[in-house]
Design a protein around this motif. Sequence first.
Motif, short mmCIF file in Angstrom:
data_model
loop_
_atom_site.label_atom_id
_atom_site.label_comp_id
_atom_site.label_asym_id
_atom_site.label_seq_id
_atom_site.Cartn_x
_atom_site.Cartn_y
_atom_site.Cartn_z
N LEU A 1 3.15 -1.56 8.83
CA LEU A 1 2.38 -2.30 7.99
C LEU A 1 2.19 -3.80 8.03
N ASP A 2 3.22 -4.35 8.53
CA ASP A 2 3.19 -5.77 8.68
C ASP A 2 2.54 -6.03 9.99
N ALA A 3 2.54 -5.25 11.02
CA ALA A 3 1.62 -5.44 12.20
C ALA A 3 0.32 -4.91 11.83
N ALA A 4 -0.12 -4.08 11.20
CA ALA A 4 -1.28 -3.70 10.67
C ALA A 4 -2.02 -5.03 10.08
N GLU A 5 -1.24 -5.65 9.37
CA GLU A 5 -1.91 -6.76 8.57
C GLU A 5 -2.23 -7.89 9.42
N LEU A 6 -1.54 -7.90 10.62
CA LEU A 6 -1.88 -9.00 11.53
C LEU A 6 -2.92 -8.59 12.58
N GLY A 7 -3.34 -7.26 12.52
CA GLY A 7 -4.60 -6.94 13.25
C GLY A 7 -3.85 -5.88 14.63
N ASP A 8 -2.84 -5.53 14.71
CA ASP A 8 -2.41 -4.88 15.81
C ASP A 8 -3.16 -3.40 15.76
N GLN B 1 -2.86 -0.28 17.20
CA GLN B 1 -1.98 0.81 16.84
C GLN B 1 -1.39 0.99 15.62
N ALA B 2 -1.00 -0.14 15.06
CA ALA B 2 -0.59 -0.30 13.69
C ALA B 2 -1.63 0.22 12.69
N VAL B 3 -2.68 -0.26 12.97
CA VAL B 3 -3.64 -0.11 11.97
C VAL B 3 -4.06 1.39 12.08
N LEU B 4 -3.90 2.16 13.08
CA LEU B 4 -4.15 3.38 13.12
C LEU B 4 -3.18 4.33 12.35
N LEU B 5 -1.94 3.77 12.71
CA LEU B 5 -0.96 4.59 12.09
C LEU B 5 -0.75 4.36 10.58
N ARG B 6 -1.01 3.14 10.20
CA ARG B 6 -1.09 2.91 8.70
C ARG B 6 -1.93 3.72 7.98
N ASP B 7 -3.31 3.85 8.65
CA ASP B 7 -4.45 4.73 8.12
C ASP B 7 -3.94 6.21 8.21
N ASP B 8 -3.32 6.59 8.98
CA ASP B 8 -2.49 7.91 9.11
C ASP B 8 -1.79 8.12 7.88
N LEU B 9 -0.98 7.12 7.69
CA LEU B 9 0.00 7.03 6.38
C LEU B 9 -0.64 7.29 5.22
N PHE B 10 -1.84 6.66 4.93
CA PHE B 10 -2.28 6.69 3.66
C PHE B 10 -3.19 8.00 3.64
N ARG B 11 -3.79 8.29 4.64
CA ARG B 11 -4.62 9.59 4.65
C ARG B 11 -3.73 10.71 4.54
N GLY B 12 -2.63 10.83 5.21
CA GLY B 12 -1.66 11.93 5.00
C GLY B 12 -1.25 12.10 3.84
N ALA B 13 -0.80 11.22 3.37
CA ALA B 13 -0.13 11.19 1.71
C ALA B 13 -1.34 11.57 0.68
N ALA B 14 -2.61 11.21 0.81
CA ALA B 14 -3.50 11.45 -0.02
C ALA B 14 -3.80 12.80 0.19
N ALA B 15 -3.69 13.28 1.57
CA ALA B 15 -3.86 14.94 1.57
C ALA B 15 -3.03 15.74 1.22
N ALA B 16 -1.67 15.16 0.76
CA ALA B 16 -0.65 15.96 0.09
C ALA B 16 -0.81 15.88 -1.31
N VAL B 17 -1.55 14.76 -1.98
CA VAL B 17 -1.80 14.83 -3.29
C VAL B 17 -2.79 15.93 -3.63
N ARG B 18 -3.87 15.69 -2.84
CA ARG B 18 -5.04 16.59 -2.88
C ARG B 18 -4.90 18.03 -2.96
N VAL B 19 -3.90 18.40 -2.11
CA VAL B 19 -3.44 19.83 -1.95
C VAL B 19 -2.55 20.17 -3.18
N LEU B 20 -1.65 19.53 -3.74
CA LEU B 20 -0.98 19.70 -5.11
C LEU B 20 -1.63 19.83 -5.98
N VAL B 21 -2.71 18.88 -6.28
CA VAL B 21 -3.61 18.89 -7.45
C VAL B 21 -4.54 20.06 -7.45
#
Length: 321
Positions: free
Chosen positions: A214-221, A223-243
């Motif tokens: 997350l720190d590296a993504a905020e600095l524009g890295d 690879q980090a931006v892609l992984l940060r987006d994966d983190l948020f999208r993956g957790a959002a997918a889990a929330v959608r499935v549960l609901v």
Amino acid sequence: MTEAAMVDRAGRPIRVGLDVGGTKIDAVAVSHDGEILGRLRRPTRWGEDAVVDSTVEAVLALGDEVGFTPDDVASAGVGIPGLVDSATGRVLHAVNLGVESLDLAARAGARLGVPFRVENDVKAAALGAAALRGIDGSMAYLNLGTGVAAGIVVDGRIWRGARGTAGEVGHLSVDPAGRLCGCGQRGCVETFCGGGALAKAWGRPGALPVRDILDAAELGDAQAVLLRDDLFRGAAAAVRVLVLSADVERVIIGGGLTALGDRLEHGIRAALLAGAEASAFMRSLHLDERIELLTAGSPAAAFGAALVGASAPVKEIVAHG
């Protein structure tokens, strides 16, 4: 004589709950009216005998701190990773603890003279989170840590499903062409938002790889931006499935990644809103309003274990990767 012993046990004032993890035991002493009287953390040791020793020592140390002895304990509950037979108190395949097969309830109970009950750690945490938040209806507890797992509680009881896997979203494949998961599938939710999978994909040294991402993504890295987006999208997918699958009113997010605080919560909320932009149906569910982050360091898992200890066991094998 037997009847007297049972009456004495029923009158004991303390319930103990222990969350046994790969590195530490979080232990709480709880009164009959649900007040947490004391709490401590101790390191967990490796291997079956050591897990029993660590569990017993944690109860004794908690008693020294709060001011009780095993004679004061009405029940003890343990939340632990692995396959758990909650009727017998046997734990199987808790690989992070060096446990292949362990009759934890019987062995710890014999050492202390206290009745022990054992539950899978995520299910125990779900029960504790529901109780601490005062949720009477339905909720899911989404654990974002090294791996990803969830538990569902309905009207104050763990909802297991037909074979104990209700709420198990970590190994739901959402991208068959995605990264290989430890379970053998590709593109599981856990490969997107599990701390272990993210650290492996990041591939750089660091004590807290997901925070580094997350720190590296905020600095524009890039690879980090892609992984940060994966983190948020993956957790959002889990929330959608549960609901969508269980229509829970709330999804409480816990686990080690909650140390990321607002950055995690805001990121998941933004991903839920983005995913609903093109769907009036999804917007009508207000998923972004149905999540909340458990406070880092919450005693929910240990408190839930105390509730497990005070409840009647159900013979069921439950699994979490």
